[in-house]
Design an enzyme around this catalytic site. Structure first.
Site, mmCIF file in Angstrom:
data_model
loop_
_atom_site.group_PDB
_atom_site.id
_atom_site.type_symbol
_atom_site.label_atom_id
_atom_site.label_comp_id
_atom_site.label_asym_id
_atom_site.label_seq_id
_atom_site.Cartn_x
_atom_site.Cartn_y
_atom_site.Cartn_z
ATOM 1 N N LYS A 114 16.089 -28.403 23.848
ATOM 2 C CA LYS A 114 16.880 -29.613 23.169
ATOM 3 C C LYS A 114 16.198 -30.568 23.819
ATOM 4 C CE LYS A 114 20.488 -30.388 20.693
ATOM 5 N NZ LYS A 114 21.192 -29.223 19.815
HETATM 6 N N1 GLU Z 1 20.258 -29.225 16.495
HETATM 7 C C1 GLU Z 1 20.856 -28.054 15.869
HETATM 8 C C2 GLU Z 1 21.792 -27.632 16.589
HETATM 9 O O1 GLU Z 1 22.330 -27.701 17.750
HETATM 10 C C3 GLU Z 1 19.685 -27.272 15.048
HETATM 11 C C4 GLU Z 1 18.779 -26.973 16.079
HETATM 12 C C5 GLU Z 1 17.633 -26.164 15.093
HETATM 13 O O2 GLU Z 1 17.619 -26.088 14.072
HETATM 14 O O3 GLU Z 1 16.528 -25.857 15.998
HETATM 15 O O4 GLU Z 1 22.049 -26.133 16.552
#
Ligand code: GLU
Length: 483
Positions: A114
């Site tokens: 993240k």
């Molecule tokens: N930000 C989104 C989540 O928390 C998507 C992450 C992604 O598609 O890699 O799942």
């Protein structure tokens, strides 16, 4: 986003990352993991902090960003990039961990990661945001923290298709001969290597998760509800991308009634059901829900979390249901469309009381699932359905022709419903395939979670069941690697 009591201001509440770790521990306690392996899975592998300057408005402005890698048991690692002033290391590490568990649960072949940038995107113009995003992307890409085979970001709170297109272009400029450059990030616009259905994917996944839950009467009964989704009273917190799509789909396609919407400036309540699209339009034009006609406005928005309803969908930020308000939450079913909206302490209070929580690692996995499809599409360099669509149509046409000549031979009139031929003959396009893949993913993952929930006497709730599924898959992958 709303102005709710932050987790930190409630006494004795652990941090977000500690909260996720404690949820992990609850699952690990009913599993047979060696202590070393348990620790290896739980800890965050690495967090990179970057401070960079961008010349804007006549001076150098310094920005702070993070990219955290929780687990590399599978690569690339995957997870969004968040833009918010409150972004901090603890938060990105918690979110990266959730990505690990989420990907394992829905069988997206990624580790968890993240990123975040401490910035309020509303403070900057578009061209300024582009400069900032490109510079952030440069800092991450030069350390392989953006890379098609190592680390693939995506949108999250405060970012969307536009930012992903800038990131993809920045990476491509730095890696001019990389044939897979487009796969360095997902959530791109369709005209820049994106995939149909990615924008709606997380909200669509929430809808599929809720639908799947309501297919199991026994599960519905556990929270004291009965029947299907039709007429169920829903309160949604946060009408951003995820909350908006979930509310739209559940109300327009499943007959649920969205009786409450909580936003940053307050909440709307309307027992007969809100027109979600009209509320969203109002927010776009007025910056909040205040003044929206045909609904009661409640200035203390967070109070509506405690209102009477069938389904509560927190779709904004983490920690909005905490030790301070958990005991007053009336909804028998909570669907975590956001990441980490319920703290570990609140989770305990709610589950002990019989509230059923469809946990974040499952409920909001639609986004990363469709990201997975986009990544595969980019690596395959071909749109889904391009090879099969017309062939499928031709084969269906053969059957229709046969039925017509058969009915002619029998002297009978074959009269299918008016849109049968059109529906049956049409081969699936990319959007239909994406939705089908997402639906299948959500059903399969629920099945796996449910089996643990009902089959393991020590597991009392869906979250622990979800963690057990994920962690056992991650453990298997470490064991087969010989770690
Ligand atoms: N930000 C989104 C989540 O928390 C998507 C992450 C992604 O598609 O890699 O799942």
């Amino acid at each position: 986003m709303t102005h709710d009591t932050p987790v930190q201001s409630v006494p004795h509440e652990p941090s977000f990352r500690e909260s996720v770790d404690l949820m992990f521990n609850r699952a690990a306690a009913v599993m047979d993991l060696s202590p070393g392996l348990e620790e290896k899975i739980r800890v965050c592998n690495a967090t990179y902090t970057v401070r960079f300057g961008v010349r804007l408005r006549g001076k150098i402005q310094t920005f702070v960003g993070y990219r955290s890698v929780h687990s590399e048991h599978m690569e690339p690692v995957k997870g969004g990039i968040r833009y918010a002033p409150s972004v901090n290391q603890d938060e990105v590490e918690a979110l990266a961990a959730l990505m690990t568990y989420k990907c394992a649960l829905v069988e997206a072949p990624f580790g968890g990661s993240k990123g975040g940038l401490c910035i309020d995107p509303r403070d900057w113009d578009e061209h300024e945001l582009e400069k900032i995003t490109r510079r952030f992307a440069y800092e991450l890409a030069k350390r392989d923290l953006i890379h098609p085979s190592q680390n693939v970001p995506a949108p999250d709170m405060g970012t969307g298709e536009r930012e992903m297109a800038w990131i993809a272009d920045q990476y491509a400029r730095m890696n001019t001969t990389d044939i897979n450059a487009q796969a360095c990030v997902t959530g791109k616009p369709v005209d820049s290597g994106g995939i149909e259905g990615r924008v709606e994917a997380t909200g669509r996944g929430v809808q599929y998760a809720v639908r799947e839950f309501f297919r199991h009467r026994e599960d519905v009964a556990r929270c004291g509800l009965s029947g299907g989704l039709e007429g169920k009273r829903v309160i949604v917190q946060g009408l951003g991308n995820v909350g908006y799509h979930a509310a739209m789909f559940l109300s327009q396609e499943d007959g649920a009634r969205v009786v409450g919407v909580i936003e940053r400036d307050g909440a709307l309540l309307c027992e007969t059901g809100l027109d979600v699209e009209a509320v969203a339009q109002w927010i776009t034009h007025h910056g909040g829900v205040c003044g929206f006609p045909h609904a009661e406005f409640i200035a203390n928005g967070a109070a509506l979390l405690e209102a009477d309803c069938d389904i509560l969908i927190p779709a904004a930020v983490e920690g909005v249901i905490h030790l301070g308000n958990a005991a007053r939450i009336k909804a028998p079913l909570i669907v975590e469309a956001a990441n980490g909206p319920i703290t570990v302490g609140a989770d305990r209070i709610l589950t002990e009381r019989g509230t059923v929580i469809i946990p974040d690692l499952y409920a909001n996995a639609g986004g990363v699932t469709v990201s997975y499809f986009e990544w595969v599409k980019n690596l395959g360099h071909i749109r889904f359905g391009r090879m099969q669509r017309r062939q499928e149509e031709a084969r269906h046409q053969l059957i229709v022709d046969q039925l017509e000549s058969l009915s002619e031979a029998l002297g009978k009139q074959w009269s299918p419903s008016p849109d049968f031929k059109q529906k049956y003959l049409r081969g699936a396009d990319e959007l239909e395939l994406v939705r089908s893949g997402l639906d299948d993913t959500m059903r399969t993952a629920y099945g796996a979670m449910r089996e643990v929930w009902h089959g393991n006497g020590q597991v009392q709730d869906l979250r622990t069941a979800g963690f057990v599924c994920s962690v056992s898959r991650i453990a298997d992958s470490y064991r087969s690697k010989g770690l």
